[in-house]
Design a protein around this motif. Sequence first.
Motif, PDB file in Angstrom:
ATOM      1  N   ARG A  47       2.381  13.773  -0.484  1.00 43.62           N
ATOM      2  CA  ARG A  47       1.849  15.102  -0.832  1.00 43.62           C
ATOM      3  C   ARG A  47       0.349  15.201  -0.571  1.00 43.62           C
ATOM      4  NH1 ARG A  47       2.241  17.853  -6.761  1.00 43.62           N
ATOM      5  NH2 ARG A  47       2.418  19.998  -6.045  1.00 43.62           N
ATOM      6  N   CYS A  48      -0.423  14.217  -1.065  1.00 39.47           N
ATOM      7  CA  CYS A  48      -1.880  14.321  -0.946  1.00 39.47           C
ATOM      8  C   CYS A  48      -2.505  13.267  -0.028  1.00 39.47           C
ATOM      9  CB  CYS A  48      -2.527  14.253  -2.328  1.00 39.47           C
ATOM     10  SG  CYS A  48      -2.468  12.629  -3.113  1.00 39.47           S
ATOM     11  N   GLY A  49      -1.720  12.258   0.362  1.00 43.19           N
ATOM     12  CA  GLY A  49      -2.225  11.236   1.273  1.00 43.19           C
ATOM     13  C   GLY A  49      -2.975  10.094   0.621  1.00 43.19           C
ATOM     14  N   THR A  50      -3.079  10.111  -0.699  1.00 39.70           N
ATOM     15  CA  THR A  50      -3.757   9.020  -1.400  1.00 39.70           C
ATOM     16  C   THR A  50      -2.958   7.731  -1.244  1.00 39.70           C
ATOM     17  OG1 THR A  50      -4.759  10.505  -3.012  1.00 39.70           O
ATOM     18  CG2 THR A  50      -4.536   8.191  -3.666  1.00 39.70           C
ATOM     19  N   ALA A  51      -3.660   6.663  -0.901  1.00 38.10           N
ATOM     20  CA  ALA A  51      -3.026   5.356  -0.756  1.00 38.10           C
ATOM     21  C   ALA A  51      -3.603   4.407  -1.796  1.00 38.10           C
ATOM     22  CB  ALA A  51      -3.258   4.805   0.642  1.00 38.10           C
ATOM     23  N   LYS A  52      -2.724   3.623  -2.408  1.00 38.18           N
ATOM     24  CA  LYS A  52      -3.165   2.683  -3.443  1.00 38.18           C
ATOM     25  C   LYS A  52      -2.376   1.387  -3.306  1.00 38.18           C
ATOM     26  CE  LYS A  52      -4.141   2.293  -8.317  1.00 38.18           C
ATOM     27  NZ  LYS A  52      -3.953   2.846  -9.635  1.00 38.18           N
ATOM     28  N   LEU A  53      -3.086   0.272  -3.385  1.00 38.70           N
ATOM     29  CA  LEU A  53      -2.438  -1.031  -3.334  1.00 38.70           C
ATOM     30  C   LEU A  53      -1.844  -1.329  -4.704  1.00 38.70           C
ATOM     31  CD1 LEU A  53      -1.945  -3.443  -1.432  1.00 38.70           C
ATOM     32  CD2 LEU A  53      -3.979  -4.492  -2.422  1.00 38.70           C
ATOM     33  N   GLU A  54      -0.541  -1.554  -4.731  1.00 37.23           N
ATOM     34  CA  GLU A  54       0.175  -1.800  -5.982  1.00 37.23           C
ATOM     35  C   GLU A  54       0.915  -3.133  -5.914  1.00 37.23           C
ATOM     36  OE1 GLU A  54      -0.052  -0.094  -8.664  1.00 37.23           O
ATOM     37  OE2 GLU A  54      -0.680   1.914  -8.053  1.00 37.23           O
ATOM     38  N   THR A  55       1.089  -3.759  -7.068  1.00 44.65           N
ATOM     39  CA  THR A  55       1.888  -4.968  -7.184  1.00 44.65           C
ATOM     40  C   THR A  55       3.333  -4.551  -7.428  1.00 44.65           C
ATOM     41  OG1 THR A  55       0.022  -6.181  -8.111  1.00 44.65           O
ATOM     42  CG2 THR A  55       2.223  -7.123  -8.458  1.00 44.65           C
ATOM     43  N   LEU A  74       0.863  -1.164   0.000  1.00 46.57           N
ATOM     44  CA  LEU A  74       0.000   0.000   0.000  1.00 46.57           C
ATOM     45  C   LEU A  74       0.907   1.225   0.000  1.00 46.57           C
ATOM     46  CD1 LEU A  74      -2.989   0.873   0.152  1.00 46.57           C
ATOM     47  CD2 LEU A  74      -2.670   1.045   2.625  1.00 46.57           C
ATOM     48  N   ILE A  75       1.010   1.872  -1.141  1.00 45.68           N
ATOM     49  CA  ILE A  75       1.905   3.013  -1.290  1.00 45.68           C
ATOM     50  C   ILE A  75       1.091   4.289  -1.057  1.00 45.68           C
ATOM     51  CG2 ILE A  75       1.671   3.156  -3.813  1.00 45.68           C
ATOM     52  CD1 ILE A  75       4.718   3.801  -3.846  1.00 45.68           C
ATOM     53  N   THR A  76       1.622   5.168  -0.205  1.00 45.60           N
ATOM     54  CA  THR A  76       0.915   6.382   0.182  1.00 45.60           C
ATOM     55  C   THR A  76       1.680   7.613  -0.271  1.00 45.60           C
ATOM     56  OG1 THR A  76       0.027   5.241   2.120  1.00 45.60           O
ATOM     57  CG2 THR A  76      -0.082   7.644   2.131  1.00 45.60           C
ATOM     58  N   CYS A  77       0.999   8.484  -0.974  1.00 42.75           N
ATOM     59  CA  CYS A  77       1.608   9.714  -1.464  1.00 42.75           C
ATOM     60  C   CYS A  77       1.810  10.679  -0.293  1.00 42.75           C
ATOM     61  CB  CYS A  77       0.713  10.356  -2.525  1.00 42.75           C
ATOM     62  SG  CYS A  77       1.315  11.951  -3.125  1.00 42.75           S
ATOM     63  N   GLY A 125      -0.648  13.412  -9.159  1.00 41.28           N
ATOM     64  CA  GLY A 125       0.325  13.399 -10.243  1.00 41.28           C
ATOM     65  C   GLY A 125       1.773  13.594  -9.846  1.00 41.28           C
ATOM     66  N   VAL A 126       2.046  13.789  -8.565  1.00 42.41           N
ATOM     67  CA  VAL A 126       3.432  13.981  -8.158  1.00 42.41           C
ATOM     68  C   VAL A 126       4.244  12.713  -8.448  1.00 42.41           C
ATOM     69  CG1 VAL A 126       3.202  13.210  -5.746  1.00 42.41           C
ATOM     70  CG2 VAL A 126       4.909  14.893  -6.323  1.00 42.41           C
ATOM     71  N   ARG A 127       5.477  12.884  -8.886  1.00 40.42           N
ATOM     72  CA  ARG A 127       6.365  11.754  -9.155  1.00 40.42           C
ATOM     73  C   ARG A 127       7.214  11.502  -7.909  1.00 40.42           C
ATOM     74  NH1 ARG A 127       9.435  10.098 -14.497  1.00 40.42           N
ATOM     75  NH2 ARG A 127       7.408   9.148 -14.710  1.00 40.42           N
ATOM     76  N   TYR A 157       7.396   6.491  -9.053  1.00 41.68           N
ATOM     77  CA  TYR A 157       5.977   6.160  -8.951  1.00 41.68           C
ATOM     78  C   TYR A 157       5.204   7.458  -9.104  1.00 41.68           C
ATOM     79  CZ  TYR A 157       1.469   4.637  -7.136  1.00 41.68           C
ATOM     80  OH  TYR A 157       0.122   4.356  -7.004  1.00 41.68           O
ATOM     81  N   ASP A 158       4.238   7.491 -10.009  1.00 38.72           N
ATOM     82  CA  ASP A 158       3.402   8.670 -10.212  1.00 38.72           C
ATOM     83  C   ASP A 158       2.092   8.493  -9.460  1.00 38.72           C
ATOM     84  OD1 ASP A 158       5.248   9.921 -11.935  1.00 38.72           O
ATOM     85  OD2 ASP A 158       4.496   8.763 -13.640  1.00 38.72           O
ATOM     86  N   CYS A 159       1.806   9.418  -8.540  1.00 37.70           N
ATOM     87  CA  CYS A 159       0.566   9.363  -7.775  1.00 37.70           C
ATOM     88  C   CYS A 159      -0.612   9.489  -8.728  1.00 37.70           C
ATOM     89  CB  CYS A 159       0.532  10.487  -6.733  1.00 37.70           C
ATOM     90  SG  CYS A 159      -1.026  10.553  -5.807  1.00 37.70           S
ATOM     91  N   THR A 160      -1.588   8.600  -8.579  1.00 35.42           N
ATOM     92  CA  THR A 160      -2.751   8.603  -9.457  1.00 35.42           C
ATOM     93  C   THR A 160      -3.726   9.725  -9.125  1.00 35.42           C
ATOM     94  OG1 THR A 160      -3.847   6.992  -8.033  1.00 35.42           O
ATOM     95  CG2 THR A 160      -2.611   6.126  -9.905  1.00 35.42           C
TER      96      THR A 160
END
Length: 73
Positions: free
Chosen positions: A11-19, A6-9, A35-37, A29-32
């Motif tokens: 900058r904005c706090g968005t978390a997304k489960l990634e393989t 679970l990668i968490t940005c 957009g921050v890299r 990694y580009d935040c979905t």
Amino acid sequence: MTLHSLITCPRCGTAKLETMPTDACQFFYDCTACGVRLKPKAGDCCVFCSYGDQPCPPIQDARSKGSSRICGA
């Protein structure tokens, strides 16, 4: 070995489960959401080790073998 993180940005706090890739470290990694890299923090080998809830598979493997090596080194 855990293949998802679970990668968490930071900058904005968005978390997304990634393989995670099993044979290499992922440097960018580009935040979905915003957009921050993301790039690894100093001393980390990849974005999963810096921003994920699980380290990358190469680090997991090294730790299971009792090694303290940094992946890619």
